[in-house]
Design an enzyme around this catalytic site. Structure first.
Site, PDB file in Angstrom:
ATOM      1  N   LYS A   1       0.851  -1.191   0.000  1.00  0.00           N
ATOM      2  CA  LYS A   1       0.000   0.000   0.000  1.00  0.00           C
ATOM      3  C   LYS A   1       0.883   1.235   0.000  1.00  0.00           C
ATOM      4  O   LYS A   1       1.681   1.441   0.915  1.00  0.00           O
ATOM      5  CB  LYS A   1      -0.900  -0.007   1.237  1.00  0.00           C
TER       6      LYS A   1
ATOM      7  N   ARG B   1     -10.659  10.217   1.704  1.00  0.00           N
ATOM      8  CA  ARG B   1     -10.462  10.898   2.989  1.00  0.00           C
ATOM      9  C   ARG B   1     -11.523  11.966   3.192  1.00  0.00           C
ATOM     10  O   ARG B   1     -11.933  12.229   4.323  1.00  0.00           O
ATOM     11  CB  ARG B   1      -9.045  11.456   3.084  1.00  0.00           C
TER      12      ARG B   1
ATOM     13  N   LYS C   1      -2.265  -1.625  -3.740  1.00  0.00           N
ATOM     14  CA  LYS C   1      -3.142  -0.459  -3.701  1.00  0.00           C
ATOM     15  C   LYS C   1      -2.352   0.816  -3.812  1.00  0.00           C
ATOM     16  O   LYS C   1      -1.353   0.938  -3.120  1.00  0.00           O
ATOM     17  CB  LYS C   1      -3.918  -0.490  -2.382  1.00  0.00           C
TER      18      LYS C   1
END
Ligand code: PBG
Length: 327
Positions: A194, A204, A247
């Site tokens: 990640k 977010r 990711k």
């Protein structure tokens, strides 16, 4: 021209193109990320992710039903609590938002496969993915909280847990607490590779989880690095990860292709919020064809070698697969 070898021969018609197609996909590989929040009767559109919503536990059923009808059988739950604190206690609260959503989904949609994101950042007042010691995220003190979070998810009905925090040793910590409590058959899908990425920006906003100070670079990976990702993946498999995730997806498919031959567990990749929002924005301006871009980006992830694809377009992709537009 005297050309013996003509690659175009195999592209001469739709039937033949499909016959020689190298990448085959179907909706069972898709996971849809779902945002659940406190309250009731709420279905609010996320401003930076048009077409995506925050649901309360009493409205999420509508979305779960349409996903199931489209052929999407797996959902990843993200919680948006009302209250946050230093220790992120909402993450491992037996009555937390994700835990309640899981119980509701288990009751109303028993055949749906329930995955949870295991992290602290949506629950901490400072927005970091673990507890703090001064301005640093305290790796080792966070491990037990992550394990307790995963356990509370399993107890509430999670079929699989997916730690996304990037603390060292968290897969082992989660595995041992799950096992001690009898959940030895609950798989761990580790967000092993990640990257610290601006592609998470819209998420977010959606989850209100931007760090209050600093950034996540002391735990998420530097995007210049590739060998470090292999190290992370190998380590997590050793600690007991059942599935390894890369990711974001789009800019990181080199990592999917690379680890496919190195670790021998299924590979997932997550097409994150920024990837979704860029397509939405480009399409709404008329610059790109939304449907074709969705098909092409999904197919490229599978071509790179992923077995599992997480996408906010999961429902649309399942539809395109059914219609034979991809797959
Ligand atoms: C939690 C988490 C994040 C995402 C998935 N799990 C946010 C982050 O790390 O900042 C991002 C998903 C998306 O952008 O769609 N740590």
């Amino acid at each position: 021209m005297n050309l013996t070898v003509r690659p175009r021969r195999l592209r001469s018609g739709e039937n033949l193109r499909k016959m020689v197609r190298e990448t085959r996909m179907d909706p069972s590989s898709l996971i849809y990320p779902l945002f659940v929040r406190e309250g009731s009767g709420i279905m609010e559109e996320i401003p930076t992710m048009p077409g995506q919503y925050r649901y309360s536990t009493d409205t999420m059923g509508e979305k779960l039903e349409s996903l199931q009808n489209a052929g999407v059988t797996s959902v990843m739950f993200f919680g948006i609590p009302d209250e946050k604190d230093e220790a992120g206690s909402g993450a491992y609260d037996a009555n937390g938002i994700v835990q309640r959503a899981l119980r509701q989904a288990r009751k109303d949609f028993p055949s749906l496969y329930r995955v949870t994101d295991v992290c602290m950042c949506e629950y901490t007042s400072h927005g970091h993915c673990g507890v703090l010691k001064g301005k640093e995220v305290d790796n080792d003190r966070t491990l037990n909280l992550l394990a307790q979070t995963a356990l509370s998810h399993a107890e509430a009905g999670a079929d699989m847990v997916a730690p996304s925090d990037m603390m060292d040793g968290r897969v082992a910590a989660i595995r041992s607490v799950l096992d001690e409590n009898g959940f030895y058959n609950t798989p761990i899908m580790s967000y092993a590779i990640k990257y610290a990425s601006a592609f998470y920006g819209p998420f977010r906003d959606a989850a209100g989880s931007a760090p209050a100070f600093g950034d996540r670079k002391s735990y998420q990976m530097d995007y210049h690095n590739s060998r470090e990702g292999i190290r992370e993946a190998l380590l997590d498999v050793e600690e007991g990860a059942d599935i390894i995730m890369v990711k974001p997806a789009m800019s990181y498919l080199d990592m999917v292709a690379k680890i496919k031959d190195i670790v021998h567990v299924p590979i997932a990749t997550y097409s994150v919020s920024g990837e979704y929002s860029m397509i939405k924005a480009g399409a709404s301006l008329g610059y790109i064809d939304e449907e074709k871009i969705i098909c092409e980006t999904a197919a490229s992830a599978f071509r790179a070698g992923c077995d599992i694809y997480l996408s906010y377009f999961a429902e649309e992709i399942a539809g395109f697969m059914k219609e034979g537009k991809i797959g």
